[in-house]
Design an enzyme around this catalytic site. Sequence first.
Site, PDB file in Angstrom:
ATOM      1  N   THR A  17       8.471   3.731  -4.915  1.00  8.83           N
ATOM      2  CA  THR A  17       7.280   3.755  -4.056  1.00  8.83           C
ATOM      3  C   THR A  17       6.850   5.215  -3.987  1.00  8.83           C
ATOM      4  OG1 THR A  17       8.566   4.194  -2.063  1.00  8.83           O
ATOM      5  CG2 THR A  17       8.191   1.882  -2.585  1.00  8.83           C
ATOM      6  N   TYR A  21      15.349  12.842   8.295  1.00  9.81           N
ATOM      7  CA  TYR A  21      15.283  11.455   7.827  1.00  9.81           C
ATOM      8  C   TYR A  21      16.605  10.741   8.131  1.00  9.81           C
ATOM      9  CZ  TYR A  21      14.323   7.493   4.709  1.00  9.81           C
ATOM     10  OH  TYR A  21      14.126   6.227   4.192  1.00  9.81           O
TER      11      TYR A  21
HETATM   12  P1  NAP Z   1       5.727   4.616   1.366  1.00  5.95           P
HETATM   13  O1  NAP Z   1       5.278   4.017   0.099  1.00  5.95           O
HETATM   14  O2  NAP Z   1       5.623   6.086   1.559  1.00  5.95           O
HETATM   15  O3  NAP Z   1       4.984   3.843   2.550  1.00  5.95           O
HETATM   16  C1  NAP Z   1       5.189   4.207   3.883  1.00  5.95           C
HETATM   17  C2  NAP Z   1       4.324   3.353   4.762  1.00  5.95           C
HETATM   18  O4  NAP Z   1       4.570   3.737   6.129  1.00  5.95           O
HETATM   19  C3  NAP Z   1       2.829   3.558   4.512  1.00  5.95           C
HETATM   20  O5  NAP Z   1       2.157   2.354   4.717  1.00  5.95           O
HETATM   21  C4  NAP Z   1       2.459   4.572   5.573  1.00  5.95           C
HETATM   22  O6  NAP Z   1       1.105   4.566   5.947  1.00  5.95           O
HETATM   23  C5  NAP Z   1       3.315   4.049   6.715  1.00  5.95           C
HETATM   24  N1  NAP Z   1       3.384   5.031   7.785  1.00  5.95           N
HETATM   25  C6  NAP Z   1       3.835   6.302   7.729  1.00  5.95           C
HETATM   26  N2  NAP Z   1       3.677   6.895   8.919  1.00  5.95           N
HETATM   27  C7  NAP Z   1       3.099   5.974   9.739  1.00  5.95           C
HETATM   28  C8  NAP Z   1       2.676   5.960  11.087  1.00  5.95           C
HETATM   29  N3  NAP Z   1       2.795   7.031  11.879  1.00  5.95           N
HETATM   30  N4  NAP Z   1       2.126   4.833  11.585  1.00  5.95           N
HETATM   31  C9  NAP Z   1       1.978   3.742  10.816  1.00  5.95           C
HETATM   32  N5  NAP Z   1       2.341   3.685   9.528  1.00  5.95           N
HETATM   33  C10 NAP Z   1       2.902   4.786   9.004  1.00  5.95           C
HETATM   34  O7  NAP Z   1       7.265   4.312   1.634  1.00  5.95           O
HETATM   35  P2  NAP Z   1       8.173   3.037   1.306  1.00  5.95           P
HETATM   36  O8  NAP Z   1       9.125   3.458   0.281  1.00  5.95           O
HETATM   37  O9  NAP Z   1       7.360   1.829   1.121  1.00  5.95           O
HETATM   38  O10 NAP Z   1       8.983   2.955   2.675  1.00  5.95           O
HETATM   39  C11 NAP Z   1       8.890   1.879   3.578  1.00  5.95           C
HETATM   40  C12 NAP Z   1      10.135   1.910   4.446  1.00  5.95           C
HETATM   41  O11 NAP Z   1      11.303   1.762   3.621  1.00  5.95           O
HETATM   42  C13 NAP Z   1      10.334   3.232   5.207  1.00  5.95           C
HETATM   43  O12 NAP Z   1      10.782   2.972   6.504  1.00  5.95           O
HETATM   44  C14 NAP Z   1      11.391   3.937   4.394  1.00  5.95           C
HETATM   45  O13 NAP Z   1      12.125   4.869   5.159  1.00  5.95           O
HETATM   46  C15 NAP Z   1      12.243   2.774   3.925  1.00  5.95           C
HETATM   47  N6  NAP Z   1      13.061   3.056   2.746  1.00  5.95           N
HETATM   48  C16 NAP Z   1      12.480   3.315   1.545  1.00  5.95           C
HETATM   49  C17 NAP Z   1      13.300   3.576   0.442  1.00  5.95           C
HETATM   50  C18 NAP Z   1      12.746   3.844  -0.921  1.00  5.95           C
HETATM   51  O14 NAP Z   1      13.530   4.136  -1.841  1.00  5.95           O
HETATM   52  N7  NAP Z   1      11.450   3.731  -1.146  1.00  5.95           N
HETATM   53  C19 NAP Z   1      14.692   3.586   0.594  1.00  5.95           C
HETATM   54  C20 NAP Z   1      15.245   3.316   1.847  1.00  5.95           C
HETATM   55  C21 NAP Z   1      14.409   3.039   2.911  1.00  5.95           C
HETATM   56  P3  NAP Z   1       0.062   5.724   5.439  1.00  5.95           P
HETATM   57  O15 NAP Z   1      -0.390   5.298   4.089  1.00  5.95           O
HETATM   58  O16 NAP Z   1      -0.993   5.703   6.480  1.00  5.95           O
HETATM   59  O17 NAP Z   1       0.847   7.007   5.411  1.00  5.95           O
END
Ligand code: NAP
Length: 263
Positions: free
Chosen positions: A221, A186
């Site tokens: 999330t 990651y």
């Molecule tokens: P999440 O709730 O796990 O959602 C991830 C999203 O990405 C889902 O819609 C998932 O779709 C999609 N995804 C995963 N693999 C994919 C693929 N191959 N093609 C298309 N879509 C795909 O995570 P989140 O927390 O909202 O994260 C969103 C972004 O924020 C990510 O880039 C993450 O690294 C970043 N981020 C999050 C945090 C945090 O604390 N939450 C912190 C820093 C950065 P599916 O439902 O189909 O799997």
Amino acid sequence: MAKAFEGKVALVTGANRGLGLEVCRQLAKAGMEVIGTSRDEGEGRKALAPLGEKVRLEVLDVSDPKSVEALAERLRAAGVKLDVLVNNAGMSMKGFDVNVARRTTDVNFKGAMWVTDALLPLVKDGGRIVMVSSGMGSIGGVSAALGKRFLDPNIDRKTLVGLVDEFVEDVKRGDHEAKGWPSSAYRVSKIAMNTLARIVAKETASRHILVNAVCPGWVRTDMGGAHAPRDLETGGKSIVWAALLPDDGPTGGFFRDGVRQEW
Ligand code: NAP
């Protein structure tokens, strides 16, 4: 705020849940037409329907170049032009081995690169591109020697892809730590994504496209978990800030809550 962005079009990847869905909500509230993408059509439809008529779905798996190309073709055929592209789709896998290293960098880094490359011709001059990165993408996550290679101001995408492939190969050989890599795919994927933001910013400067990486903070999330301190709205705002930058806003930077971060 609503009227300033009326008629503008944004595309957000990974929009069926979490931050992607929230970013769609906030951009639609700002007046934009929003295309939210989801791997699964049914889930995407169910998630986006409550956001109203301004938000529509496209199916996309960012890690599948054919899916990316098919989306670009559908948008091209429909004459869609984008004001904003948000590369939000991402994942964090449990455990660590070569498969985790490959899959994580494919989705989080190469996926964002493939989507950006395919959709860039559809992004209007003066548009915005947002790479949803993470504080985990801080360059301190790799050795000083590797950090220097990522931060090379002349790095191009071929060299960057080579660096990421080198990580996967080193993990496969079992000597990645000796070579200065962390045991976290990651981290490496987000360092690469930050580097990509700098490369694309440079490439698109003449088109006045503002390209920035952002950290949403640690957000509740599926990925962030129930104990994360931030709610979706706050995390989403940190991303939307870079999507709604004024024309004289920054490019090629890394931001959290609108505040510049160290690489
Ligand atoms: P999440 O709730 O796990 O959602 C991830 C999203 O990405 C889902 O819609 C998932 O779709 C999609 N995804 C995963 N693999 C994919 C693929 N191959 N093609 C298309 N879509 C795909 O995570 P989140 O927390 O909202 O994260 C969103 C972004 O924020 C990510 O880039 C993450 O690294 C970043 N981020 C999050 C945090 C945090 O604390 N939450 C912190 C820093 C950065 P599916 O439902 O189909 O799997």
